[in-house]
Design an enzyme around this catalytic site. Sequence first.
Site, mmCIF file in Angstrom:
data_model
loop_
_atom_site.group_PDB
_atom_site.id
_atom_site.type_symbol
_atom_site.label_atom_id
_atom_site.label_comp_id
_atom_site.label_asym_id
_atom_site.label_seq_id
_atom_site.Cartn_x
_atom_site.Cartn_y
_atom_site.Cartn_z
ATOM 1 N N ASN A 89 0.800 -1.216 0.000
ATOM 2 C CA ASN A 89 0.000 0.000 0.000
ATOM 3 C C ASN A 89 0.840 1.277 0.000
ATOM 4 O O ASN A 89 0.402 2.319 -0.480
ATOM 5 C CB ASN A 89 -0.934 0.005 1.218
ATOM 6 C CG ASN A 89 -1.577 1.356 1.439
ATOM 7 O OD1 ASN A 89 -2.444 1.788 0.685
ATOM 8 N ND2 ASN A 89 -1.142 2.053 2.486
ATOM 9 N N SER A 141 -4.011 2.645 -8.523
ATOM 10 C CA SER A 141 -4.851 3.840 -8.594
ATOM 11 C C SER A 141 -5.616 3.808 -9.899
ATOM 12 O O SER A 141 -5.128 3.267 -10.898
ATOM 13 C CB SER A 141 -4.010 5.110 -8.520
ATOM 14 O OG SER A 141 -4.802 6.259 -8.810
ATOM 15 N N TYR A 154 3.100 10.272 -11.680
ATOM 16 C CA TYR A 154 2.451 9.427 -10.669
ATOM 17 C C TYR A 154 1.668 8.295 -11.328
ATOM 18 O O TYR A 154 1.754 7.136 -10.908
ATOM 19 C CB TYR A 154 1.522 10.279 -9.806
ATOM 20 C CG TYR A 154 0.682 9.481 -8.833
ATOM 21 C CD1 TYR A 154 1.265 8.820 -7.760
ATOM 22 C CD2 TYR A 154 -0.702 9.385 -8.996
ATOM 23 C CE1 TYR A 154 0.491 8.078 -6.872
ATOM 24 C CE2 TYR A 154 -1.480 8.655 -8.112
ATOM 25 C CZ TYR A 154 -0.878 8.002 -7.054
ATOM 26 O OH TYR A 154 -1.651 7.267 -6.173
ATOM 27 N N ALA A 156 2.256 6.934 -14.080
ATOM 28 C CA ALA A 156 3.221 5.973 -14.620
ATOM 29 C C ALA A 156 3.618 4.947 -13.568
ATOM 30 O O ALA A 156 3.757 3.754 -13.867
ATOM 31 C CB ALA A 156 4.459 6.696 -15.143
ATOM 32 N N LYS A 158 1.775 4.001 -11.008
ATOM 33 C CA LYS A 158 0.629 3.137 -10.721
ATOM 34 C C LYS A 158 0.304 2.225 -11.902
ATOM 35 O O LYS A 158 -0.173 1.103 -11.731
ATOM 36 C CB LYS A 158 -0.581 3.994 -10.337
ATOM 37 C CG LYS A 158 -0.406 4.689 -8.987
ATOM 38 C CD LYS A 158 -0.095 3.695 -7.879
ATOM 39 C CE LYS A 158 -0.044 4.335 -6.508
ATOM 40 N NZ LYS A 158 0.185 3.340 -5.437
#
Length: 246
Positions: A89, A141, A154, A156, A158
């Site tokens: 996480n 995400s 970001y 990229a 996820k």
Amino acid sequence: MLKNKICFVSGSSRGIGREIVKVFAENQGKVYANIRSEGSFIEWMDNLPSAVKKQITPVTFDIRDSAALKDIVLNIKRNSGRIDVWVNNAAVVYNEAIGMISPDHVQHMFETNVYPVIDSIQLVSRLMRRQKSGSIINISSIVGLKGDAGQMAYSATKGAVISLTKSAAKELAPYQIRVNSVAPGLTKTDLLGETADKFLEKRIAHIGMGRVADPLDIANTCLFLASDLSTYITGQIIGVDGSSII
């Protein structure tokens, strides 16, 4: 739903990670909660019912530290004999428009959001192979699937988590190890409180259900994937986004 299952959750200090820890512990999982410092997490634990609190063991280390990660896996094996559920996480986010993206921020995101996921899957799958069972849950995400303006770097990271989830699922399926990803949409966390109202209103207007996700929405999805209700589900990316249009 998780009675006698040994679980690990990275990035447990706040938000989604903390809620996953709570839901797992409420369902009688024994949860090793990764935090970087005890601080407010211990205060939060002290306010939990004793039956829930006793199920949680904080483990303090930086998930980017490969040696510390290996030590934790070995310590859990020594103390509990197995690992049934592993939740990746921990993540950081920098929202930057094209032309304003910081190379240092890109590096920080990949070092936190992607590399530890690969490391942990390699480590924990060795133990799970011997068990012939296990559930690995990677928090990605919805922007890793759909993209979003101002989040190229970001998204990229996820997107990488989503791709590696699908590949790991194929490779580990013969050992009865399941690998899935939960892809949250806009979620009510501390970071959301720092978001400009106009931007937030615009984003909510594009959510079919008309609200942002609660961390509990994400945690309950993880509970399903961690439990024996999902023993034939692997390689899936489950969007928890309330029907986000864009």
